[in-house]
Design a protein around this motif. Structure first.
Motif, mmCIF file in Angstrom:
data_model
loop_
_atom_site.group_PDB
_atom_site.id
_atom_site.type_symbol
_atom_site.label_atom_id
_atom_site.label_comp_id
_atom_site.label_asym_id
_atom_site.label_seq_id
_atom_site.Cartn_x
_atom_site.Cartn_y
_atom_site.Cartn_z
ATOM 1 N N GLN A 1 6.281 6.196 12.071
ATOM 2 C CA GLN A 1 6.057 7.260 11.098
ATOM 3 C C GLN A 1 4.809 6.962 10.255
ATOM 4 N N LEU A 2 4.646 5.730 9.851
ATOM 5 C CA LEU A 2 3.470 5.360 9.053
ATOM 6 C C LEU A 2 2.175 5.609 9.810
ATOM 7 N N ALA A 3 2.215 5.434 11.125
ATOM 8 C CA ALA A 3 1.001 5.587 11.930
ATOM 9 C C ALA A 3 0.586 7.043 12.096
ATOM 10 N N ARG A 4 1.472 7.977 11.782
ATOM 11 C CA ARG A 4 1.178 9.397 12.036
ATOM 12 C C ARG A 4 0.312 10.034 10.960
ATOM 13 N N HIS A 5 0.232 9.414 9.766
ATOM 14 C CA HIS A 5 -0.583 9.961 8.690
ATOM 15 C C HIS A 5 -1.377 8.822 8.072
ATOM 16 N N PRO A 6 -2.694 8.953 7.978
ATOM 17 C CA PRO A 6 -3.489 7.882 7.375
ATOM 18 C C PRO A 6 -3.148 7.704 5.900
ATOM 19 N N ALA A 7 -3.164 6.469 5.431
ATOM 20 C CA ALA A 7 -2.885 6.174 4.031
ATOM 21 C C ALA A 7 -3.782 5.029 3.582
ATOM 22 N N GLU A 8 -4.119 5.029 2.307
ATOM 23 C CA GLU A 8 -4.883 3.920 1.743
ATOM 24 C C GLU A 8 -4.110 2.623 1.877
ATOM 25 N N LEU A 9 -2.790 2.716 1.673
ATOM 26 C CA LEU A 9 -1.958 1.520 1.745
ATOM 27 C C LEU A 9 -0.605 1.871 2.381
ATOM 28 N N PRO A 10 -0.471 1.709 3.705
ATOM 29 C CA PRO A 10 0.825 1.919 4.346
ATOM 30 C C PRO A 10 1.687 0.660 4.217
ATOM 31 N N ILE A 11 2.951 0.843 3.852
ATOM 32 C CA ILE A 11 3.861 -0.287 3.684
ATOM 33 C C ILE A 11 5.141 0.010 4.440
ATOM 34 N N GLN A 12 5.427 -0.802 5.452
ATOM 35 C CA GLN A 12 6.665 -0.607 6.199
ATOM 36 C C GLN A 12 7.783 -1.348 5.479
ATOM 37 N N ALA A 13 8.660 -0.579 4.829
ATOM 38 C CA ALA A 13 9.742 -1.180 4.049
ATOM 39 C C ALA A 13 10.760 -0.117 3.701
ATOM 40 N N ASP A 14 11.952 -0.551 3.437
ATOM 41 C CA ASP A 14 12.977 0.308 2.865
ATOM 42 C C ASP A 14 12.575 0.635 1.426
ATOM 43 N N ALA A 15 12.771 1.883 1.011
ATOM 44 C CA ALA A 15 12.321 2.304 -0.316
ATOM 45 C C ALA A 15 12.989 1.490 -1.421
ATOM 46 N N THR A 16 14.276 1.204 -1.263
ATOM 47 C CA THR A 16 14.991 0.438 -2.291
ATOM 48 C C THR A 16 14.386 -0.948 -2.446
ATOM 49 N N ALA A 17 14.116 -1.603 -1.312
ATOM 50 C CA ALA A 17 13.548 -2.944 -1.358
ATOM 51 C C ALA A 17 12.147 -2.925 -1.971
ATOM 52 N N PHE A 18 11.333 -1.951 -1.592
ATOM 53 C CA PHE A 18 9.979 -1.855 -2.146
ATOM 54 C C PHE A 18 10.026 -1.655 -3.654
ATOM 55 N N LEU A 19 10.850 -0.725 -4.101
ATOM 56 C CA LEU A 19 10.917 -0.434 -5.536
ATOM 57 C C LEU A 19 11.408 -1.640 -6.320
ATOM 58 N N GLY A 20 12.366 -2.378 -5.741
ATOM 59 C CA GLY A 20 12.828 -3.586 -6.410
ATOM 60 C C GLY A 20 11.721 -4.610 -6.559
ATOM 61 N N GLY A 21 10.801 -4.661 -5.592
ATOM 62 C CA GLY A 21 9.713 -5.626 -5.634
ATOM 63 C C GLY A 21 8.575 -5.229 -6.544
ATOM 64 N N VAL A 22 8.288 -3.910 -6.614
ATOM 65 C CA VAL A 22 7.105 -3.468 -7.346
ATOM 66 C C VAL A 22 7.387 -3.214 -8.826
ATOM 67 N N MET A 23 8.657 -3.032 -9.193
ATOM 68 C CA MET A 23 8.995 -2.567 -10.540
ATOM 69 C C MET A 23 8.405 -3.459 -11.634
ATOM 70 N N ASP A 24 8.651 -4.755 -11.555
ATOM 71 C CA ASP A 24 8.213 -5.653 -12.632
ATOM 72 C C ASP A 24 6.709 -5.846 -12.661
ATOM 73 N N ALA A 25 6.029 -5.494 -11.567
ATOM 74 C CA ALA A 25 4.572 -5.670 -11.516
ATOM 75 C C ALA A 25 3.826 -4.460 -12.072
ATOM 76 N N VAL A 26 4.562 -3.400 -12.381
ATOM 77 C CA VAL A 26 3.936 -2.187 -12.921
ATOM 78 C C VAL A 26 3.985 -2.242 -14.441
ATOM 79 N N THR A 27 2.855 -1.991 -15.066
ATOM 80 C CA THR A 27 2.756 -2.023 -16.524
ATOM 81 C C THR A 27 3.245 -0.702 -17.126
ATOM 82 N N PRO A 28 4.213 -0.746 -18.046
ATOM 83 C CA PRO A 28 4.686 0.505 -18.670
ATOM 84 C C PRO A 28 3.550 1.198 -19.405
ATOM 85 N N ARG A 29 3.576 2.517 -19.370
ATOM 86 C CA ARG A 29 2.536 3.290 -20.034
ATOM 87 C C ARG A 29 3.129 4.574 -20.600
#
Length: 537
Positions: free
Chosen positions: A300-328
């Motif tokens: 599925q990722l290969a069907r549409h070009p993206a600046e940053l394709p990430i093969q992962a389950d959404a829950t796992a990705f969100l758990g990993g990225v949450m603390d690295a995002v600065t609140p604004r």
């Protein structure tokens, strides 16, 4: 002696299968030998397509694979439409069928229910298809099909059990089901995603059906990013009532404008397909700057070009990225409000009136599962509607687009979630594809409210033909008398006009009953009035 057919049932129980939808036949008798003594509930639909649609609804409502048992030949081919719908919507489904004796397969001898190549036909739709030719095949085949629907993007799978194999002794050694293997998240890709998100001035999140299990995390990330969240049809409910929620189709011009104006777009579990992003087929889907695309499926990722394709389950990705995002803080809520207001106006008066009915339905039955197929209020809701339960709004009007889905899928959902209100929204045309399945709800004492939007024909196709200057043909099939039909089913019936207050009153009357009920919305009265007004003008 345990037979292979009995062992199949035992192995399904070991994999937490607690319900199967099926119509028994001479090719599946040995499977039913094991079923009768198991703890698995059997539900009998009226058609094999209904069995597979029920399995679909059960899977969406429970989060577990839905299972259908069918005979070879016509029984199996009747499930193919439902399997294709499940494939399009990433719904985990196992179809177990019989097949003729091994030494007859592919020989064209004229046996009952014979197909030239049932397994080959299955493989054109299923993620995986297996034949059990001997006892040693059973457990490996089950492991492969369950891996296909639990470790990657889900969909339908198929196992066929030959007539002369099902009754053979099961001599293989049973073993514990293999643990589900989840793909680990690339920490470097997560860090790069956080960099892009932290640099964004006007981020937007696109939430698809593949992210609905992560609804809480989506809300939390949206708040940290101050980012509007556009929800496709299968993600509705993820942001109910939230200031950053945009429960509107990205095919609408106003939502495309919101997406196009974003300097970073985070797409979670969405295939970016035209039935969500270009439903009018105008080729003007929004261009996305700095697209971060997260999907469990590499293909599925290969069907549409993206600046940053990430093969992962959404829950796992969100758990990993949450603390690295600065609140604004910023204008995210204002951008979301502008998009919501414009989208609601853009859908027009007819669709807006249908959305008013949906809002009344949600108020009358909060936290319900609302299921349907192609009909006016479903089209309207898919364009703009904020449901109050994550994963509680689903239908077959996108993706494969099968009519006849709503009634059986609602039954499957009600079996999966017996303590949750379930409504089914279908048109008079679509209802006639699967109306007999209401009797399954009667047999199972399921309190599903079947709402039939009666326009006395295929109204959307009628209007589309007129808009294309094509003489309207075939759009006026005569519906049955739904009151008498409900009476023949032995279920309560209420009729109401095309007004939110009337629908609310009808719902309250139906909810006082035990078991299923039918509400007929007399939509044709309003549509006929509109036509008369146009003529008189």
């Amino acid at each position: 002696m345990t037979t292979i057919g009995e062992a199949l049932i035992q192995e399904l129980e070991r994999r937490a299968v607690d319900c199967v939808f099926g119509i028994p036949g001479v090719h599946t008798i040995e499977m039913y030998r094991g079923l009768a003594s198991s703890g698995i509930r059997h539900v009998t639909p009226r058609h094999e397509q209904g069995a597979a649609f029920m399995a679909d609804g059960y899977a969406r409502a429970s989060g577990k694979p839905g299972v259908a048992f069918v005979i070879t030949g016509p029984g199996f081919t009747n499930t193919l439409t439902a399997m294709a719908q499940a494939r399009a919507d990433s719904v985990p489904m196992l179809v177990v069928s019989g097949v003729n004796a091994l030494d007859t397969l592919g020989r064209g001898l004229g046996h009952l229910h014979e197909l030239p190549d049932q397994l080959g036909l299955s493989r054109s739709v299923a993620l995986a298809a297996e034949r059990i030719s001997c006892a040693a095949d059973l457990i490996p085949a089950l492991e492969r099909v369950f891996a296909a629907i639990t470790s990657a993007r889900p969909g339908p799978v198929h196992i066929e059990l030959p007539l002369d194999v099902a009754g053979l002794p099961f001599e293989a050694t049973a073993r514990e089901p293999a643990p589900v293997q989840r793909r680990s998240v690339d920490t470097g890709a997560v860090a790069r995603a956080a960099e892009l998100l932290n640099s964004a001035k006007q981020p937007v999140v696109l939430a698809g059906g593949g992210s609905i299990a992560a609804a809480d995390k989506i809300r939390a990330l949206a708040e940290r990013l101050d980012a509007p969240v556009v929800q496709t049809v299968n993600a509705r409910g993820a942001m109910f009532g939230h200031p950053l929620g945009v429960p509107a189709s990205p095919s609408l011009r106003s939502i495309r404008d919101l997406i196009a104006a974003a300097d970073v777009v985070l797409a979670l579990g969405t295939e970016l397909g035209p039935t969500d992003y270009d439903m009018y087929d105008d080729g003007n889907a929004a261009r996305m700057q700095n697209l971060i695309r997260v999907d469990i499926c590499g293909d599925q990722l290969a069907r549409h070009p993206a600046e940053l394709p990430i093969q992962a389950d959404a829950t796992a990705f969100l758990g990993g990225v949450m603390d690295a995002v600065t609140p604004r803080s910023g204008d995210g809520a204002a951008r979301a409000e502008t998009a919501r207001t414009a989208a609601r106006a853009e859908i027009g008066m007819d669709m807006g009136a249908a959305v008013d009915m949906l809002d009344a339905l949600r108020t009358a039955l909060p936290n319900a599962l609302s299921i349907g197929d192609s009909t006016q209020p479903i089209y309207a809701g898919n364009l703009y509607y904020d449901h109050d339960r994550p994963g509680g709004w689903f239908n077959s009007a996108t993706g494969y687009g099968a009519l006849g889905y709503g009634i059986p899928a609602a039954i499957g959902a009600a079996i999966a979630q017996p303590d949750v209100p379930v409504t089914c929204l279908v048109g008079d045309g679509g209802a006639q594809f699967s109306l007999p399945e209401v009797m399954t709800a009667v047999d199972e004492s399921l309190p599903v409210v079947f709402i039939i939007w009666n326009s006395r024909g295929y109204l959307e196709i009628d209007r589309s033909m007129q808009a294309a200057n094509v003489t309207v043909v075939g759009c006026d099939p005569t519906p049955p008398d739904f009151e008498l039909t409900a009476k023949s089913f032995g279920v309560p019936y209420v009729s109401c006009a095309l007004e939110p207050g009337d629908l609310t009153a009808a719902l309250h009357r139906c909810r006082e009953q035990n078991g299923p009920s039918v509400i007929e919305v007399r939509a044709y009265e309003s549509y006929n009035s509109e036509q008369e007004s146009t003529v008189n003008a």
